[in-house]
Design an enzyme around this catalytic site. Structure first.
Site, PDB file in Angstrom:
ATOM      1  N   CYS A  99       0.830  -1.203   0.000  1.00 45.24           N
ATOM      2  CA  CYS A  99       0.000   0.000   0.000  1.00 45.24           C
ATOM      3  C   CYS A  99       0.864   1.252   0.000  1.00 45.24           C
ATOM      4  CB  CYS A  99      -0.923   0.003   1.215  1.00 45.24           C
ATOM      5  SG  CYS A  99      -1.992   1.461   1.318  1.00 45.24           S
ATOM      6  N   CYS A 195      -6.392  -2.912   6.950  1.00 52.15           N
ATOM      7  CA  CYS A 195      -7.417  -1.879   6.841  1.00 52.15           C
ATOM      8  C   CYS A 195      -8.700  -2.379   6.200  1.00 52.15           C
ATOM      9  CB  CYS A 195      -6.871  -0.669   6.079  1.00 52.15           C
ATOM     10  SG  CYS A 195      -6.395  -1.026   4.373  1.00 52.15           S
TER      11      CYS A 195
END
Length: 373
Positions: A99, A195
């Site tokens: 990410c 997440c």
């Protein structure tokens, strides 16, 4: 609206809030940008809208412009598809590393430049400086919160355009600063875990994409102990979720995952947190990413982490002709896991990192890992 010099990634958390505050206090032209990296799947576990509201409130409090970008498709293609492929192959990936490389320091940086900014800033616990003509990634001052491990794929171009305004702070200091400035995020709980999974059960989430495939749980002597719903749901060293009851002739001690045979869908377990089957003192990595652009030598000593928040482990590194590494540790390491990240350090400086490909743990050798030199 004036053009910002710096765009801060505002996540709706206290870390990014204080990062923005500190830049505003320096009198710099700043704007905030909220990244949505996961589309709401209707599960009720996505906190993106709540986080966005907090980010808007922080920018309003600081008097800086707020921007929004939806990077969910880029996240899916650059991070999540790789995440699923790695789990399907029986490995344990680290989506936070990807990410940072694929979204936060690529698409976010491009979006900031589209807004006219020269640099970006984030609320990571890390530091950056310039030394002898090159940029260095350094650990955050708060060793318990240091996030350089997840940033090891950054290079010279990204570091030259990046600020980490809170890297010199302890977490307790940061919350006090946020409270004194009247930021509503000052007491907000830190986000944990992956997440896009949120608070939901990991196996239930993964099962939406990798259907259960029941198989045998065996001990290292190939005795069948129980059954499992799929080897890709488990990782080395894991204790939870095995559902192994009392086994006749075995002591009443917890079982741990010590190996996976993906081709035969067999999960191997052993008793004891420090089982010999979890120990290794050598690993081979995939091609290494060097933050400076090149290794310090073809063979050298440094320290390493094979998981986040691990104490520094002394090691000897040999750089192979294909860019992969052979790493020998001074002492045995527990549950070094293919798919996770090896990150190298020279004191406070992060040298870079690579994905772990194989180790010389006993079962891994038996199941086909390359021999250690």
């Amino acid at each position: 609206m004036s053009t910002p010099d710096i765009v801060v990634g505002v996540s709706g958390g206290v870390d990014s809030s204080v990062a923005a505050l500190m830049l505003v206090q320096q009198g710099l032209p700043v704007a905030g940008l909220f990244m949505q990296n996961w589309a709401d799947d209707g599960s009720g576990h996505c906190r993106a809208e709540d986080d966005r509201r907090d980010a808007v409130a922080v920018c309003g409090r600081l008097g800086i412009p707020f921007h929004f970008r939806d990077f969910s498709s880029e996240y899916w293609e650059g991070v999540f598809e790789h995440f699923l492929a790695e789990y399907a192959a029986g490995r344990t990936p680290n989506p936070d590393v990807l990410c940072n490389r694929e979204v936060k320091f690529k698409h976010f940086l491009e979006a900031a430049r589209d807004l006219g900014a020269e640099r970006i800033a984030t609320g990571h616990y890390a530091q950056v400086d310039q030394h002898r003509g090159r940029w260095r990634l350094l650990r955050g001052a708060d060793r318990g919160k240091d996030q350089s491990y997840f940033l090891h794929q950054l290079g010279q171009e990204q570091l030259a355009a990046t600020l980490f305004p809170i890297g010199h702070l302890e977490k307790s200091q940061l919350r006090r600063i946020a409270r004194d400035a009247g930021l509503q995020t000052h007491a907000k709980k830190d986000s944990t875990g992956i997440c896009f999974i949120g608070e939901r059960d990991f196996r239930e989430f993964l099962g939406q994409y990798l259907p259960a495939r029941r198989g045998e749980i065996r001990d290292p002597d190939d005795q069948v102990i129980a059954t499992h719903p799929g080897v890709f749901y488990f990782t080395l060293g894991q204790r939870e979720g095995l559902n192994i009851g009392g086994v006749r002739g075995r002591p009443a001690a917890p079982w741990f995952v010590v190996g996976k045979d993906v081709a035969r869908n067999i999960l191997y377990v052993d008793q004891g947190h420090d089982s010999a089957y979890l120990q290794s003192n050598w690993l081979r990595s995939e091609p290494m990413h060097w933050i400076s652009g090149a290794p310090p030598a073809t063979e050298f000593e440094c320290s390493a982490q094979t998981r986040y928040r691990q104490p520094d482990e002394p090691c000897t590194v040999r750089v192979r002709d294909d860019g992969t590494l052979d790493v020998h540790f001074a002492g045995p390491q527990r549950a070094v896991t293919p798919g996770q990240s090896l990150v190298l350090y020279d004191g406070m400086e992060c040298l870079g990192g690579a994905v772990i490909a194989a180790t010389n743990a006993p079962l891994e050798r038996r199941l086909g890992a390359p021999p250690s030199p």
